[in-house]
Scaffold this active site. Structure first.
Site, short mmCIF file in Angstrom:
data_model
loop_
_atom_site.label_atom_id
_atom_site.label_comp_id
_atom_site.label_asym_id
_atom_site.label_seq_id
_atom_site.Cartn_x
_atom_site.Cartn_y
_atom_site.Cartn_z
CD GLU A 1 -0.81 2.67 6.78
OE1 GLU A 1 -1.95 2.25 7.02
OE2 GLU A 1 -0.37 3.74 7.22
CD GLN B 1 -2.71 -1.11 2.61
OE1 GLN B 1 -2.72 -2.14 3.26
NE2 GLN B 1 -3.32 -0.02 3.04
NE ARG C 1 -7.37 6.93 11.83
CZ ARG C 1 -8.07 7.90 11.24
NH1 ARG C 1 -9.31 8.16 11.61
NH2 ARG C 1 -7.54 8.61 10.26
CD GLU D 1 -9.39 3.28 7.63
OE1 GLU D 1 -9.29 4.49 7.36
OE2 GLU D 1 -8.63 2.70 8.41
N1 LUZ Z 1 -2.55 5.10 8.42
C1 LUZ Z 1 -1.81 6.11 8.91
C2 LUZ Z 1 -3.87 5.03 8.61
O1 LUZ Z 1 -0.60 6.10 8.74
N2 LUZ Z 1 -2.42 7.11 9.56
C3 LUZ Z 1 -3.75 7.13 9.79
O2 LUZ Z 1 -4.27 8.07 10.38
C4 LUZ Z 1 -4.52 6.05 9.31
N3 LUZ Z 1 -5.82 5.99 9.53
C5 LUZ Z 1 -6.50 4.96 9.09
C6 LUZ Z 1 -5.86 3.95 8.40
N4 LUZ Z 1 -4.56 3.99 8.16
MO1 MOS Z 2 -5.27 1.40 6.41
S1 MOS Z 2 -5.80 0.60 8.19
O1 MOS Z 2 -6.21 2.56 5.87
O2 MOS Z 2 -3.91 0.86 5.72
#
Ligand code: LUZ
Ligand code: MOS
Length: 749
Positions: A226, A191, A304, A706
């Site tokens: 991510e 990602q 978060r 989300e």
């Molecule tokens: N990733 C991130 C995320 O690095 N920061 C965020 O605030 C976030 N929020 C939701 C999903 N991924």
């Molecule tokens: Mo995300 S939890 O938006 O990679």
């Protein structure tokens, strides 16, 4: 417009990492990982493994030319373990062989001796031993201590939510090839292409410009790619760069389940205080996040949790703290909702507890506390265009909530072997990366001289349909047919320094940049058309691949206009940059305006529990969802349905289990139950909230990735209400997931 990937997916033509036609003599990688959750490596013996024919090289940390470090937020994560191991599944060596089966054979012959150290698997246990990552965070509003003195009711309890396996269909993987002049190209299922590029540069000790990262598409990410696509891409790059050979590495499912982190389990406590008329006067919560063995994204996830700790309610006095606790599990990571769901479950649990003790329904407390226009959240954001009440009321009216409750009550009067339960779940989710500097994106647009268009953005297609949304923006802005526009792969040489595709913000950020780029080209083309047609620029518009003047067709086609523009040496390419305006946050005082807007909605969930077996089915799930003005109803509905299923799975059946030695017990789909078509509600109805939309969202179409996951939280409380109907002695517990085993125990408690 249909999702442009649907044909390729259905025919099996879409390319994932394992489908790429690899170069001749491509080598295969495999990770040798730690069999122990914590210990000192006494001996690592590779000799037997190295002697097998076809084993090219086995890499350890000693082979790393740059830094052995891939930690993103905090530099606490070696790519390959050195002296110590911190979790079962931690990479220790990277085997590169001429085939997969040879690599497997070699792996079985690696010998390791580890002096075991104490293993911590629970967050609170880590907190007691002061194993905290970074500094704990606290959000404060008003004065809870004073406020509790005024409360008519005060309740406290413990809450647990378990982790969750991402279970992307495509496991992690990457393919690295050497290119000219000692450069390297890595195709990654990530990602975050820039994160991968940065980590490779650090590990190899070279500049980022040497590395090209390309992403075709992902077979699902859900946050699991991510940050955690990085180690595998970096290992293939390391081997490929040093051996000067193409190297591919795709994890098998068992390795992927064992080696990668998941949603964070949370142990929490709450204290809630209410007035006689059910207003929540004060709310306190402490969140103990099980971060696993390295920071990964945990500090951001923790943050978060605090941002969403009061869900869609206004609470005047709030004090919430979060502790990121270092344990000996694989580093837990981003997962759809990113700590938000864990926060929201706790306040819903507090409301359920209060309702049960006071003798009212949760609905009465929820309703009495919904956010109103200009209410403030604990971190200072003033809520405008609030849709908490409107989505709630629309759900109650359109789905005839009274009648649904009556049906449940009547059923429960007449039946004893089965009981029904109903719950309402409002959601409120903030859109933007909570880390303000990450909210930017760029797009590169080429109009080719025949009038067709190529688009590059930082958006990664992972099944969420973002490419289709990007295509729509270009199609709409240029007024040309969809088959004249091509979405290019996501590539660091075309769009650099990107934020990961995450935080539900991908279509907003990249879409806004893309729109800006398209509009700039349209502006130049309007000038050219006006000159050609000898009219005023303001009179010119584009429709159906024709130039219109004052709303009437002219003779000039889009294609002819582009040829003329080319001859007139007008720039037909554009690169645009978008950075979300208005947002800010000051961590020193924990106040600001971090979100560009919020997404709202309300779900009504009805369940039937089999009181002999403890099993349950969902009769109906009815949702009013705030899409803003959806630009792509099919894609957005797909996101709502998928997120809902994933949320219900997290809350009711997906049970990650580690033993006290830190070994994953739920290490296959035979022991890890995920929702399937039979576990989904018989009836799902989703209706859009009537709203004016929000200018901060792309084409007023709000982020959708989300937020709907959190509707699934309602499933827990619907089941709990059914249990209460059967067993009046049931003492409410907040320990998710609510598996059939737990239901059964509760029915006969
Ligand atoms: N990733 C991130 C995320 O690095 N920061 C965020 O605030 C976030 N929020 C939701 C999903 N991924
Ligand atoms: Mo995300 S939890 O938006 O990679």
């Amino acid at each position: 417009m249909k999702n442009i990937d649907s044909y390729g997916h259905v025919r099996g033509e879409s390319l994932f990492i394992d489908d790429i036609n690899v170069q001749q003599n491509t080598l295969l990688g495999l990770v040798f990982d730690s069999p122990k959750a914590h210990g000192i490596i006494k001996k690592l013996d590779l000799t037997e493994a190295e002697q097998i024919e076809g084993v090219i090289k086995i890499f350890t940390y000693k082979d790393i030319p740059g830094e052995n470090q891939i930690g993103g937020i905090i530099a606490d994560e070696p790519l390959l373990a050195e002296k110590e191991v911190h979790f079962v599944g931690q990479p220790i060596a990277f085997i590169v062989a001429s085939s997969d089966s040879i690599a497997k054979k070699a792996r079985a012959l690696i010998k390791i001796e580890i002096d075991e150290l104490p293993v911590i698997t629970r967050a609170k246990e880590a907190a007691e031993k002061k194993h905290i990552i970074g500094t704990p965070r606290t959000f404060n509003l008003g004065n809870t201590t004073k406020a509790f003195d005024k409360c008519a009711f005060i309740f406290e309890d413990d809450v647990f939510t378990n982790g969750q396996e991402h279970l992307y269909l495509e496991t992690q993987g990457a393919y690295a090839v050497p290119t000219e002049n000692n450069c390297i190209k890595v195709t990654s299922s990530t990602q975050g292409p820039t994160q991968v590029q940065k980590a490779i540069a650090k590990v190899l000790g070279i500049g980022m410009h040497i590395i090209e990262v390309d992403v075709i598409r992902l077979g699902g990410g859900f946050g699991g790619k991510e940050d955690q696509a990085t180690p595998w891409a970096t290992l293939t790059a390391l081997a490929s760069y040093l051996l000067k050979k193409p190297v591919k590495f795709v994890l098998n499912r068992h390795d992927d389940l064992r080696m990668t982190g998941k949603r964070h389990p949370y142990e929490s406590n709450f204290k809630i205080g209410l007035s006689k008329d059910l207003k929540i006067i004060a709310f306190e919560a402490d969140f103990y996040q099980n971060a696993g063995a390295a920071a990964d994204l945990s500090p951001a996830v923790a943050e978060r949790t605090l941002f969403h700790a009061t869900n869609s309610y206004f609470v005047e006095n709030v004090k919430t703290s979060v502790y990121s606790c270092r344990t000996n599990l694989p580093p837990n990571t981003a997962f759809r909702g990113f700590g938000g769901p864990q926060g929201m479950f706790v306040i819903e649990a507090a409301i359920a507890k209060a309702a049960n003790e006071i003798g009212v329904t949760s609905k009465e407390i929820q309703e009495a506390n919904l956010l109103q226009e200009n209410d403030v959240l604990s971190f200072g954001q003033i809520m405008t265009q609030t849709e908490a009440t409107s989505s709630w009321n629309t759900a109650l009216q359109n789905f005839n909530y009274k009648k649904l409750v009556k049906q449940v009550d009547e059923f429960n009067k007449e039946n004893n072997d089965y009981k029904k339960g109903i719950a309402l779940m409002p959601i409120c989710f903030g859109i933007s990366f909570t880390n303000t500097p990450m909210n930017h994106a760029r797009a590169l647009v080429h109009v080719y001289q025949d009038g067709t268009v190529g688009i590059s953005t930082a958006a990664v297609e992972m099944g969420q349909g973002v490419n289709t949304k990007m295509l729509q923006i270009a199609v709409q802005t240029f007024a040309i047919a969809a088959d004249k526009v091509k979405l290019e792969t996501t590539n660091t040489t075309r769009v650099a320094n990107t934020s990961p595709s995450a935080a539900s913000a991908t279509a907003d950020l990249n879409g806004k940049a893309l729109l800006k780029a398209c509009l700039a080209i349209v502006g130049r083309l309007k000038t050219a058309a006006a000159e050609d047609l000898k009219v005023n620029e303001e009179e010119v518009s584009f429709q159906n691949e024709l130039v219109y003047v004052n709303g009437k067709k002219s003779k000039l086609t889009w294609k002819a206009l582009i040829s003329k523009a080319m001859l007139a040496r007008i720039a037909l390419s554009e690169k645009a940059h978008y950075a979300t305006p208005e947002i800010h946050f000051d961590k020193t005082i924990e106040k600001g305006h971090p979100f560009s807007y919020h997404v709202y909605g309300t779900a009504i969930i009805t369940t039937t529990v089999d009181c002999t077996r403890g099993t349950y089915t969902f009769d109906a799930i009815k949702i009013v969802h705030d899409y803003g003005k959806s630009m792509s109803e099919g894609i957005d509905l797909g996101q709502v349905e998928g997120a809902l299923a994933q949320g219900i799975g997290w809350m009711t059946m997906e049970e990650i289990s580690y033993d006290n030695k830190g070994r994953l017990l739920s290490n296959a789909l035979s022991t890890y139950k995920v929702p399937d078509i039979f576990s989904i509600a018989d009836e799902i109805e989703v209706i859009p909230l009537e709203t004016t939309g929000n200018e901060m969202a792309i084409l007023k179409s709000k982020a959708v990735g989300e937020p709907p996951l959190m509707y699934g939280i309602g499933a827990y409380f619907a089941i709990q209400n059914a249990i209460k109907a059967y067993n009046p002695d049931y003492k409410l517990k907040f320990h998710a997931p609510m598996t059939p085993e737990k239901v059964l125990m509760s029915l006969y408690q």
